[in-house]
Design a protein around this motif. Structure first.
Motif, PDB file in Angstrom:
ATOM      1  N   PHE A  98       0.807  -1.212   0.000  1.00 25.35           N
ATOM      2  CA  PHE A  98       0.000   0.000   0.000  1.00 25.35           C
ATOM      3  C   PHE A  98       0.842   1.264   0.000  1.00 25.35           C
ATOM      4  O   PHE A  98       0.298   2.364  -0.038  1.00 25.35           O
ATOM      5  N   GLN A 101      -0.008   4.238  -2.033  1.00 24.62           N
ATOM      6  CA  GLN A 101      -1.280   4.930  -1.827  1.00 24.62           C
ATOM      7  C   GLN A 101      -1.301   5.760  -0.546  1.00 24.62           C
ATOM      8  O   GLN A 101      -2.303   6.375  -0.211  1.00 24.62           O
ATOM      9  N   LEU A 102      -0.212   5.741   0.169  1.00 22.22           N
ATOM     10  CA  LEU A 102      -0.182   6.455   1.447  1.00 22.22           C
ATOM     11  C   LEU A 102       0.458   7.828   1.295  1.00 22.22           C
ATOM     12  O   LEU A 102       1.192   8.074   0.341  1.00 22.22           O
ATOM     13  N   GLY A 105       6.093   9.525   3.335  1.00 17.76           N
ATOM     14  CA  GLY A 105       6.712   9.371   4.650  1.00 17.76           C
ATOM     15  C   GLY A 105       6.292   8.097   5.352  1.00 17.76           C
ATOM     16  O   GLY A 105       6.990   7.603   6.222  1.00 17.76           O
ATOM     17  N   PHE A 106       5.147   7.564   4.945  1.00 17.58           N
ATOM     18  CA  PHE A 106       4.714   6.308   5.543  1.00 17.58           C
ATOM     19  C   PHE A 106       5.382   5.140   4.821  1.00 17.58           C
ATOM     20  O   PHE A 106       5.322   5.047   3.594  1.00 17.58           O
ATOM     21  N   GLN A 107       5.984   4.276   5.589  1.00 19.39           N
ATOM     22  CA  GLN A 107       6.676   3.136   5.016  1.00 19.39           C
ATOM     23  C   GLN A 107       6.096   1.858   5.590  1.00 19.39           C
ATOM     24  O   GLN A 107       6.117   1.653   6.802  1.00 19.39           O
ATOM     25  N   VAL A 108       5.591   0.997   4.732  1.00 20.47           N
ATOM     26  CA  VAL A 108       4.901  -0.211   5.205  1.00 20.47           C
ATOM     27  C   VAL A 108       5.842  -1.407   5.204  1.00 20.47           C
ATOM     28  O   VAL A 108       6.423  -1.746   4.178  1.00 20.47           O
TER      29      VAL A 108
END
Lengths: 124, 124
Positions: A98, A101-102, A105-108
């Motif tokens: 994902f 789609q974030l 800065g967001f790292q999944v």
DNA sequence: GTGATAATGATAACTCGATATCATGTCAAT
DNA sequence: ATTGACATGATATCGAGTTATCATTATCAC
């Protein structure tokens, strides 16, 4: 340190035969088919130990008060939680990553997906 | 049936000010800023009531032993759990339905998706 | 086989979230 | 302001899950 016991083998066998994550209580009942006198404490002791040796892993599911366990050798998969019988099934669907789609800065690293509904036994 | 109390208003205020789902215990502490004498039982009673009136809804997150609560006015969303700072963020991604990809007999009513990783603050 | 000791099983005890109880306080219709 | 139903707060209680205790049993190196 580390003796082989029939109790531990019974618990291993239970996970090899299971298609879904199990609660300690379920492990107890299923393993008692092999070792009738099996006690609760032994189940908990061995679940902990088998996790430490890497044979099992824990599965945390939303809404489940208890930790579930599954074989650590299973491929990436997700879970289906039947709202009627409360059992949890492995399913192969996966929504993929994902990150794109974030917000930046967001790292999944990892994701958990849980589907809720009725299993084949309870749909009928 | 249905009186307005300052305790209930305090609990409402807590959820309006919160950007994330809250545990009953957290609600208690936060609402005590408004009503210091607030008791546990009242929190539980009002969480239950506010869910029944549709003001709140429950959120179940893996690894949490307790049910969380959030405002029911939020749109469908999922959660991002930062593994560094342990905060939970709301995110808008959604994998959609999965019924078509499941073995026959499985019927999906609902799904939960939790992403784990590093949030913008912790990526830097 | 023997013996040190790790593992087990029965059960008590503990944890902790949640609920029940009940005397007291408070809201709001009058 | 009065009053009766509803809400509250302190506390006891509950209950599921898990861990601790300890006497007994079983494993395995020798």
């Amino acid at each position: 340190m580390g003796r082989n016991t029939e109790q531990r083998d019974a618990i291993r066998a239970v996970f090899e035969a299971s298609a879904r994550p199990l609660k300690p209580e379920e492990v107890l009942v299923l393993a008692q088919a092999f070792v009738p006198a099996l006690g609760v404490a032994t189940v908990y002791r061995n679940l902990k130990r088998l996790c430490e040796t890497g044979e099992l892993r824990t599965v945390e599911l939303p809404g489940h008060r208890t930790t579930l366990y599954e074989s650590a050798q299973l491929d990436h998969h997700h879970h289906f939680h039947c709202q009627d019988c409360d059992r949890v099934f492995d399913v192969d669907v996966c929504p993929g990553s994902f990150t794109s789609q974030l917000p930046p800065g967001f790292q999944v690293n990892r994701h958990d997906l849980v589907l809720y509904g009725a299993c084949p036994d309870c749909t009928a």
